[in-house]
Design an enzyme around this catalytic site. Structure first.
Site, PDB file in Angstrom:
ATOM      1  N   ASP A 141       0.872  -1.170   0.000  1.00 14.61           N
ATOM      2  CA  ASP A 141       0.000   0.000   0.000  1.00 14.61           C
ATOM      3  C   ASP A 141       0.908   1.219   0.000  1.00 14.61           C
ATOM      4  O   ASP A 141       1.976   1.212   0.635  1.00 14.61           O
ATOM      5  CB  ASP A 141      -0.924   0.014   1.221  1.00 14.61           C
ATOM      6  CG  ASP A 141      -2.055   1.025   1.069  1.00 14.61           C
ATOM      7  OD1 ASP A 141      -2.502   1.237  -0.069  1.00 14.61           O
ATOM      8  OD2 ASP A 141      -2.495   1.593   2.083  1.00 14.61           O
ATOM      9  N   SER A 142       0.511   2.249  -0.704  1.00  9.56           N
ATOM     10  CA  SER A 142       1.394   3.412  -0.827  1.00  9.56           C
ATOM     11  C   SER A 142       0.573   4.681  -0.967  1.00  9.56           C
ATOM     12  O   SER A 142      -0.631   4.644  -1.230  1.00  9.56           O
ATOM     13  CB  SER A 142       2.326   3.253  -2.036  1.00  9.56           C
ATOM     14  OG  SER A 142       1.578   3.100  -3.235  1.00  9.56           O
ATOM     15  N   TYR A 156       0.516  11.970  -8.215  1.00  9.84           N
ATOM     16  CA  TYR A 156       1.062  13.239  -7.729  1.00  9.84           C
ATOM     17  C   TYR A 156       2.489  13.487  -8.221  1.00  9.84           C
ATOM     18  O   TYR A 156       3.127  14.457  -7.793  1.00  9.84           O
ATOM     19  CB  TYR A 156       1.044  13.250  -6.198  1.00  9.84           C
ATOM     20  CG  TYR A 156      -0.334  13.056  -5.604  1.00  9.84           C
ATOM     21  CD1 TYR A 156      -1.184  14.139  -5.410  1.00  9.84           C
ATOM     22  CD2 TYR A 156      -0.785  11.787  -5.262  1.00  9.84           C
ATOM     23  CE1 TYR A 156      -2.459  13.962  -4.874  1.00  9.84           C
ATOM     24  CE2 TYR A 156      -2.057  11.599  -4.723  1.00  9.84           C
ATOM     25  CZ  TYR A 156      -2.888  12.681  -4.543  1.00  9.84           C
ATOM     26  OH  TYR A 156      -4.144  12.502  -4.018  1.00  9.84           O
TER      27      TYR A 156
END
Length: 430
Positions: free
Chosen positions: A67-68, A150
């Protein structure tokens, strides 16, 4: 050697395969698994563990999940675990980072980091989490057409470019995910766990959860005594007893005699890695058939090492998992390198201590330093050393909450003492 990667993202599968040479890596599709796992954890670790544990229980195989996300200091580490759905499910990548930029238009702190957490779950129940971080700065406007999410607003200072301006090959060498995968590679290849910050790098082995190397990054200086020929250890953990057992060979508990080596069994035991981050690592140990033969108690020991600036902090947590009181000592026996101008070293206590009343025991070996007269009270004591001669200081019931080793009046190593000051502390030059 096989593992399942809890994803159908072939890019992730390819990246893991490249890191884990000799491992057979499967995707969910390879195993014909169709399942939706809700990511409802409060941390990256919780989300990754839930995905990996679900698949490990389903398949009975070693499973990896990750998960990041992006954490921004000004936004109290938001968007964090909600990075992929920040601002609502209907937004695309551009709309998400535009929303973030709008929320930061008055920010004086633009520090941020990408975080990636890998969870490994074994079918028998063991869990390991490995965390990689990449620090950066949020720009005022997007730069670059590459990457995703992002990336165009995340400036990586060493390159002075955003992740949107560098190639995928460059990103895969420096990213948060690359750092987490490097930890995974070291773990599965049975290499020492490595943690670091800007100033220090430490390597910790499973045997005894012992720090084998503590290195200053700017100079390359090794801070520990790594000469294992002169001593078999560098920084052993002493548990569940300090020094020698009570009768020299063992002790009695409820009428039964138990043999135990000096300083206990932890330093010879194999600890399990629980978590490794950028600058912190946690190892665990619990009872085994062998420990119960010499220590008839069930326990859970957790040791966490953290690098903070130029300091290494060690924290011990001992939990009684038995149905009877747990009797134990715990301590450290770190061996630090010092210079050969021993006359420049002193030991300092926080407060002046009554050496006689508070049982400061000065153990003289081979009659060292006969020219020095030890005072009745002192705050500073010499670290005497001559060839084949040493002085050991062991003390009980001190007023001080810490004691430290000084070199030319500058602190080198500090030991914090228990609040009640009833435990024994000691300095020894060997």
């Amino acid at each position: 050697m096989e593992l399942i990667l809890a994803t159908n993202n072939q890019g992730k599968v390819k990246e893991v395969k490249e890191k884990l040479v000799g491992w057979k890596v499967y995707s969910l599709k390879d195993k014909q698994i169709e399942i939706e796992i809700e990511e409802d954890g409060l941390t990256f670790e919780e989300n990754a563990l839930k995905k990996a544990r679900t698949i490990a229980n389903l398949t009975g195989m070693l499973t990896m999940a990750d998960d990041s996300g992006l954490e921004v200091e000004y936004l109290n580490n938001a968007p964090g675990i909600y990075s992929a759905r920040y601002g609502g499910e209907g937004l695309d990548d551009v709309q998400r980072y535009e929303k973030l930029l709008d929320e930061m238009k008055h920010a004086d702190n633009r520090n941020a980091r990408f975080v990636s957490v890998i969870a490994l779950c074994y079918p028998e129940g063991r869990d390991v989490t490995l965390r990689g971080e990449c620090p950066g700065i949020i720009t005022d406007a997007p730069m670059g057409e590459g990457g995703f999410g992002y990336d165009p607003i995340f400036l990586y200072a060493p390159l002075n470019k955003t992740f949107g301006q560098i190639s995928l090959e460059e990103k895969n060498k420096i990213s948060h995910r690359a750092r987490a995968l490097e930890k995974l590679q070291r773990f599965l290849n049975n290499q020492p766990c490595q943690i670091e910050n800007d100033l220090l790098c430490a390597q910790i082995v499973d045997r005894g959860a012992e720090i084998r190397h503590l290195t200053q990054k700017n100079s390359g200086n090794e801070l520990l005594n790594t000469d294992l020929e002169s001593w078999n250890y560098t920084a052993p953990i002493l548990f569940p007893i300090l020094a020698r057992p009570f009768d020299g060979k063992g002790y009695c508990y409820k009428g039964t005699h138990y043999d135990m080596h000096p300083h206990g069994f932890a330093r010879e035991s194999t600890f399990l890695l629980k978590h490794a981050g950028e600058n912190t690592a946690t190892f665990i140990l619990s009872e085994t058939e062998d420990t119960l033969k010499q220590y008839p108690f069930r326990f859970y020991l957790e040791v966490t090492y953290t690098l903070n600036g130029a300091h290494l902090h060690t924290e011990y947590r001992v939990k009684n998992t038995d149905d009877k009181p747990l009797f134990f000592n715990i301590g450290a026996h770190d061996a630090y390198r010092i210079r050969k101008d021993y006359e420049n070293y002193t030991i300092e206590y926080e407060k002046e201590e009554d050496l006689k009343q508070n049982r400061l025991l000065i153990q003289k070996e081979s009659n060292p330093a006969s020219e020095y007269v030890f005072p009745d009270k002192a705050k500073l004591l010499p670290l005497f050393y001559k060839e084949n001669r040493a002085v050991s200081y062991f003390s009980e019931n001190l007023r001080s909450s810490w004691a430290q080793l000084l070199y030319k009046n500058k602190p080198v190593v500090r030991a914090s003492l228990d609040k009640d000051n009833t435990d024994t502390s000691g300095f020894r030059n060997q």
